[in-house]
Write a protein that holds these residues in place. Structure first.
Motif, PDB file in Angstrom:
ATOM      1  N   PRO A 252      -8.280   2.480  -5.577  1.00  0.00           N
ATOM      2  CA  PRO A 252      -8.954   1.407  -5.575  1.00  0.00           C
ATOM      3  C   PRO A 252      -9.308   0.617  -4.218  1.00  0.00           C
ATOM      4  CG  PRO A 252      -7.274   1.364  -7.221  1.00  0.00           C
ATOM      5  CD  PRO A 252      -6.924   2.439  -6.166  1.00  0.00           C
ATOM      6  N   VAL A 253     -10.351   0.298  -4.086  1.00  0.00           N
ATOM      7  CA  VAL A 253     -10.824  -0.628  -2.690  1.00  0.00           C
ATOM      8  C   VAL A 253     -10.874  -1.935  -3.266  1.00  0.00           C
ATOM      9  CG1 VAL A 253     -12.321  -0.694  -0.981  1.00  0.00           C
ATOM     10  CG2 VAL A 253     -12.224   1.213  -2.271  1.00  0.00           C
ATOM     11  N   ALA A 254      -9.988  -2.681  -2.607  1.00  0.00           N
ATOM     12  CA  ALA A 254      -9.867  -4.130  -2.706  1.00  0.00           C
ATOM     13  C   ALA A 254     -10.731  -5.030  -1.836  1.00  0.00           C
ATOM     14  CB  ALA A 254      -8.247  -4.582  -2.407  1.00  0.00           C
ATOM     15  N   GLY A 255     -11.145  -4.547  -0.793  1.00  0.00           N
ATOM     16  CA  GLY A 255     -11.897  -5.157   0.218  1.00  0.00           C
ATOM     17  C   GLY A 255     -12.511  -4.733   1.403  1.00  0.00           C
ATOM     18  N   ALA A 256     -13.174  -5.548   2.415  1.00  0.00           N
ATOM     19  CA  ALA A 256     -13.805  -4.842   3.467  1.00  0.00           C
ATOM     20  C   ALA A 256     -12.482  -4.631   4.408  1.00  0.00           C
ATOM     21  CB  ALA A 256     -14.444  -6.051   4.097  1.00  0.00           C
ATOM     22  N   ILE A 257     -11.383  -5.356   4.478  1.00  0.00           N
ATOM     23  CA  ILE A 257     -10.494  -4.797   5.564  1.00  0.00           C
ATOM     24  C   ILE A 257      -9.977  -3.262   5.095  1.00  0.00           C
ATOM     25  CG2 ILE A 257      -8.049  -4.927   6.162  1.00  0.00           C
ATOM     26  CD1 ILE A 257      -8.487  -8.082   5.747  1.00  0.00           C
ATOM     27  N   GLN A 258      -9.823  -3.127   3.856  1.00  0.00           N
ATOM     28  CA  GLN A 258      -9.735  -1.461   3.611  1.00  0.00           C
ATOM     29  C   GLN A 258     -10.799  -0.356   4.022  1.00  0.00           C
ATOM     30  OE1 GLN A 258      -8.225  -1.482  -0.546  1.00  0.00           O
ATOM     31  NE2 GLN A 258      -6.322  -1.681   0.112  1.00  0.00           N
ATOM     32  N   CYS A 259     -12.113  -0.956   3.673  1.00  0.00           N
ATOM     33  CA  CYS A 259     -13.212  -0.214   4.137  1.00  0.00           C
ATOM     34  C   CYS A 259     -13.067   0.178   5.675  1.00  0.00           C
ATOM     35  CB  CYS A 259     -14.438  -0.685   3.901  1.00  0.00           C
ATOM     36  SG  CYS A 259     -14.918  -0.472   2.098  1.00  0.00           S
ATOM     37  N   TYR A 260     -12.691  -1.104   6.623  1.00  0.00           N
ATOM     38  CA  TYR A 260     -12.620  -0.841   7.833  1.00  0.00           C
ATOM     39  C   TYR A 260     -11.878   0.282   8.425  1.00  0.00           C
ATOM     40  CZ  TYR A 260     -15.200  -5.263   7.921  1.00  0.00           C
ATOM     41  OH  TYR A 260     -16.197  -6.310   7.785  1.00  0.00           O
ATOM     42  N   THR A 261     -10.496   0.196   7.670  1.00  0.00           N
ATOM     43  CA  THR A 261      -9.432   0.996   8.273  1.00  0.00           C
ATOM     44  C   THR A 261      -8.904   2.181   7.125  1.00  0.00           C
ATOM     45  OG1 THR A 261      -8.275  -0.557   7.110  1.00  0.00           O
ATOM     46  CG2 THR A 261      -8.258  -0.833   9.494  1.00  0.00           C
ATOM     47  N   TRP A 262     -10.101   2.612   6.455  1.00  0.00           N
ATOM     48  CA  TRP A 262      -9.815   3.803   5.281  1.00  0.00           C
ATOM     49  C   TRP A 262      -9.331   4.817   6.006  1.00  0.00           C
ATOM     50  CZ3 TRP A 262      -9.593   2.565   0.584  1.00  0.00           C
ATOM     51  CH2 TRP A 262      -9.677   3.839  -0.469  1.00  0.00           C
ATOM     52  N   GLN A 263      -8.200   5.535   5.436  1.00  0.00           N
ATOM     53  CA  GLN A 263      -7.639   6.547   5.669  1.00  0.00           C
ATOM     54  C   GLN A 263      -7.974   7.899   5.066  1.00  0.00           C
ATOM     55  OE1 GLN A 263      -4.504   6.208   8.171  1.00  0.00           O
ATOM     56  NE2 GLN A 263      -6.356   4.908   8.296  1.00  0.00           N
ATOM     57  N   THR A 264      -9.154   8.217   5.640  1.00  0.00           N
ATOM     58  CA  THR A 264     -10.013   9.500   5.120  1.00  0.00           C
ATOM     59  C   THR A 264      -9.205  10.746   5.142  1.00  0.00           C
ATOM     60  OG1 THR A 264     -12.047   8.439   5.560  1.00  0.00           O
ATOM     61  CG2 THR A 264     -12.067  10.645   4.727  1.00  0.00           C
ATOM     62  N   ARG A 265      -8.217  10.876   6.067  1.00  0.00           N
ATOM     63  CA  ARG A 265      -7.666  12.125   6.555  1.00  0.00           C
ATOM     64  C   ARG A 265      -6.059  11.762   6.519  1.00  0.00           C
ATOM     65  NH1 ARG A 265     -11.721  13.729   4.529  1.00  0.00           N
ATOM     66  NH2 ARG A 265     -13.577  14.552   6.030  1.00  0.00           N
ATOM     67  N   ARG A 266      -5.193  12.821   6.370  1.00  0.00           N
ATOM     68  CA  ARG A 266      -3.899  12.781   6.816  1.00  0.00           C
ATOM     69  C   ARG A 266      -3.819  13.640   7.981  1.00  0.00           C
ATOM     70  NH1 ARG A 266      -4.187   9.216   3.423  1.00  0.00           N
ATOM     71  NH2 ARG A 266      -3.228   9.275   1.319  1.00  0.00           N
ATOM     72  N   VAL A 267      -3.261  12.962   8.961  1.00  0.00           N
ATOM     73  CA  VAL A 267      -3.341  13.544  10.541  1.00  0.00           C
ATOM     74  C   VAL A 267      -1.891  13.344  10.985  1.00  0.00           C
ATOM     75  CG1 VAL A 267      -4.112  13.294  12.621  1.00  0.00           C
ATOM     76  CG2 VAL A 267      -5.681  12.575  10.565  1.00  0.00           C
ATOM     77  N   ARG A 268      -1.612  14.555  12.002  1.00  0.00           N
ATOM     78  CA  ARG A 268      -0.462  14.197  12.790  1.00  0.00           C
ATOM     79  C   ARG A 268      -0.814  14.804  14.161  1.00  0.00           C
ATOM     80  NH1 ARG A 268       3.600  17.679  14.442  1.00  0.00           N
ATOM     81  NH2 ARG A 268       3.024  19.318  12.869  1.00  0.00           N
ATOM     82  N   LEU A 269      -0.564  14.099  15.154  1.00  0.00           N
ATOM     83  CA  LEU A 269      -0.796  14.442  16.479  1.00  0.00           C
ATOM     84  C   LEU A 269       0.165  15.186  16.992  1.00  0.00           C
ATOM     85  CD1 LEU A 269      -2.526  11.329  18.119  1.00  0.00           C
ATOM     86  CD2 LEU A 269      -3.934  13.397  17.359  1.00  0.00           C
TER      87      LEU A 269
END
Length: 552
Positions: A252-269
């Motif tokens: 679920p997307v609660a608001g704009a703040i989540q859209c700005y920082t959405w985690q589309t990927r799982r990453v490890r540098l």
């Protein structure tokens, strides 16, 4: 309660370490930390990066941070109080930074920023850096002068920029199959689509400096009728438990703040503060684009008739940018004065302006921003290749808009600007038809391409004149005379193209041939063009002393 990660020699905390590329007021480029961006915002002009889409992703990250630091703003008066101050409220920013500091370490062992600690594949594969460096997609240089050797190791600062970018704009395609991801098949993570920002046509409001840019995009919590922002559930990833390898099909997307920082990927540098040499890149949270207009304010929206019929209710999709078209040619979709968010009381609106511009429209209407203010629309977008699996083209455009064009309560200026785009499109159609008629008169088949080439010449000729003309639509200007002047400009741009097309027509075109049971030749095609142009640009011919050559 968040665990403390402890401090070690490998720490690279993005709150304190310089990693965000900015331009200073005198045009110098340098890197600053998150806190330095906020502290020095009035003296910094814009956020930069290796590619322009980095600036879009990082700006949205900073806006999300500022929303949480200020717990708002609650409403327009609270926003106006921020706008009237010469600097950002750093006491509140520092207080918030202290609360979330442990979540901004790029190499933290428990919760590395925007990453998953311990993320791995069954075979412990680590991909090369080209997986996240967008200007070298899949090893094929695109917008870069970097050498292959430069991708062996990049600095922690550059890795941080690409990390934020990959969460926003990573292309679709097969990803590494992470241990713990139940969706993995045969060791692979199958496509779930591009990063969220890559699915929209990004539109930021840019001010004279970074302080203005951040505040112009800082939408108040009471703008709930068209954008949900803030609230208990609308939190960025650094305020919730760290992600694991598992991801949600439809979180679920609660608001704009989540859209700005959405985690589309799982990453490890893979690396340290001394440099990053590889990456594990797996699928993250998927977000479908349908009907996100109330949580995503940085794009325009279009009504999808096919999807609406299928769903049984109105469905809106993000209106992505067309790299072949300048932003001004799609102006109607951006202006609340033309495509407002309010209900029309009838059929669904065909277009919805970006929520951030609806917000600015209201600030202007309430007097918190003057009609003389100029909003610079910064447009960002990513065009993907086949199956959205590679980065093909990056769009970056800037369009200064006088604030009066945004006013929903006084739409005349916005309608005039949109009407001028219609003038250009109508004249382009006339030019297209002239070129096609001349080509067919010489024996070419229909849709030969001659029309499209001529049409693009006209749009190119009108590119700078339209921007200059648009900037002149200030409060109090005579809109009828402005529209007349624009039509004269369009007419003047058409004539050289007409003359060159006629002069370049081969001998056979002067004799002509039947097309659709009527004779087409150069003289007839020119007469038809002149008549058509007079019809679509009537204001250009009012009070003309000498008529343009038009058949009697």
């Amino acid at each position: 309660m968040m665990m403390a990660s402890g401090r070690d020699s490998n720490a690279f905390n993005l709150l304190d370490e310089p990693w965000i590329t900015v331009l200073t007021g005198d045009g110098q480029e340098r890197d600053v930390s998150i806190l330095e961006v906020f502290e020095q915002a009035p003296a910094l002009s814009v956020i930069g990066g290796e590619v322009s889409t980095q600036a879009f992703a990082i700006t949205r990250l900073l806006v999300a941070f500022l929303h949480r630091a200020l717990d708002g703003p609650a409403d327009q008066p609270a926003w106006a109080a921020l706008w009237e101050q010469p600097a950002l409220p750093m006491e509140r920013v520092h207080a918030y930074a202290d609360r979330v500091r442990d979540r901004f370490d790029l190499f933290d062992a428990w919760a590395p920023f925007f990453q998953v600690a311990g993320l791995r594949t069954a075979k412990d594969e680590v991909s090369a850096l080209e997986k996240i460096v967008a200007d070298v997609p899949n090893g094929e240089p695109l917008f870069t002068t970097r050498s292959a050797a430069s991708l062996v190791r990049i600095t922690a600062a550059e890795a941080a920029r690409w990390l934020v970018h990959v969460q926003a704009f990573d292309p679709s395609g097969i990803k590494s199959g992470a241990v713990g991801d139940r969706h993995v098949k045969n060791g692979k993570g199958y496509p779930i689509g591009p990063g969220w920002s890559g699915q929209i046509g990004g539109v930021l409001a840019q001010g004279a400096d970074i302080r203005e840019t951040l505040l112009l995009n800082l939408i108040a919590r009471d703008a709930q009728t068209y954008v949900r922002v803030g609230g208990a559930a609308d939190v960025p990833p650094w305020e919730r438990d760290p992600d694991g390898a598992a991801w949600a099909e439809e979180r679920p997307v609660a608001g704009a703040i989540q859209c700005y920082t959405w985690q589309t990927r799982r990453v490890r540098l893979q690396g340290s503060r001394d440099g990053v040499t590889g990456v594990v890149l797996a699928n993250g949270d998927r977000m479908a684009p349908q009907n996100r207009q109330n949580v995503e304010p940085h794009t325009a929206w279009r009504y999808s008739e096919p999807q609406s019929k299928k769903a049984g209710h109105p469905v809106y999709m993000p209106r992505r940018h067309d790299p072949s078209r300048s932003v001004w040619r799609g102006l109607a979709a951006l202006l609340p004065s033309i495509s407002p968010r309010g209900s029309t009381g009838g059929d669904p609106a065909r277009l919805l302006a970006p929520g951030v511009l609806q917000w600015l429209s209201e600030l202007i209407e309430e007097g918190h921003l003057p009609d003389t203010f100029v909003v610079r629309l910064r447009v960002h977008g990513m065009e993907y290749g086949a199956q959205n699996a590679t980065c093909a083209e990056i769009l970056d455009d800037l369009l200064p808009l006088p604030a009066v064009l945004l006013r929903q309560d006084r739409p005349a200026a916005g309608r005039t600007a949109d009407g001028a785009v219609t003038d250009a499109n109508s004249a382009a159609s006339c030019v297209w038809r002239l070129a096609e008629n001349l080509a067919q008169a010489a024996g070419a088949p229909p849709q030969s391409g001659a029309g499209a080439a001529a049409q693009e010449r006209l749009y190119a000729a009108l590119e700078q004149p339209y921007r200059t003309w648009l900037a002149g639509l200030r409060p109090g200007c005579d809109l009828v005379e402005a529209r007349s002047g624009w039509q004269r400009t369009v007419r003047a741009a058409c004539w050289p193209i007409r003359d060159e097309l006629v002069a370049g027509a081969p001998t056979a075109a002067w004799t002509g041939r039947p097309v659709n049971q009527r004779l087409v030749n150069v003289p007839l095609a020119e007469v038809w063009f002149n008549n058509a142009l007079r019809g679509v640009l009537p204001l250009a011919y009012i009070d003309a002393k000498t008529p343009v050559e038009v058949a009697g």
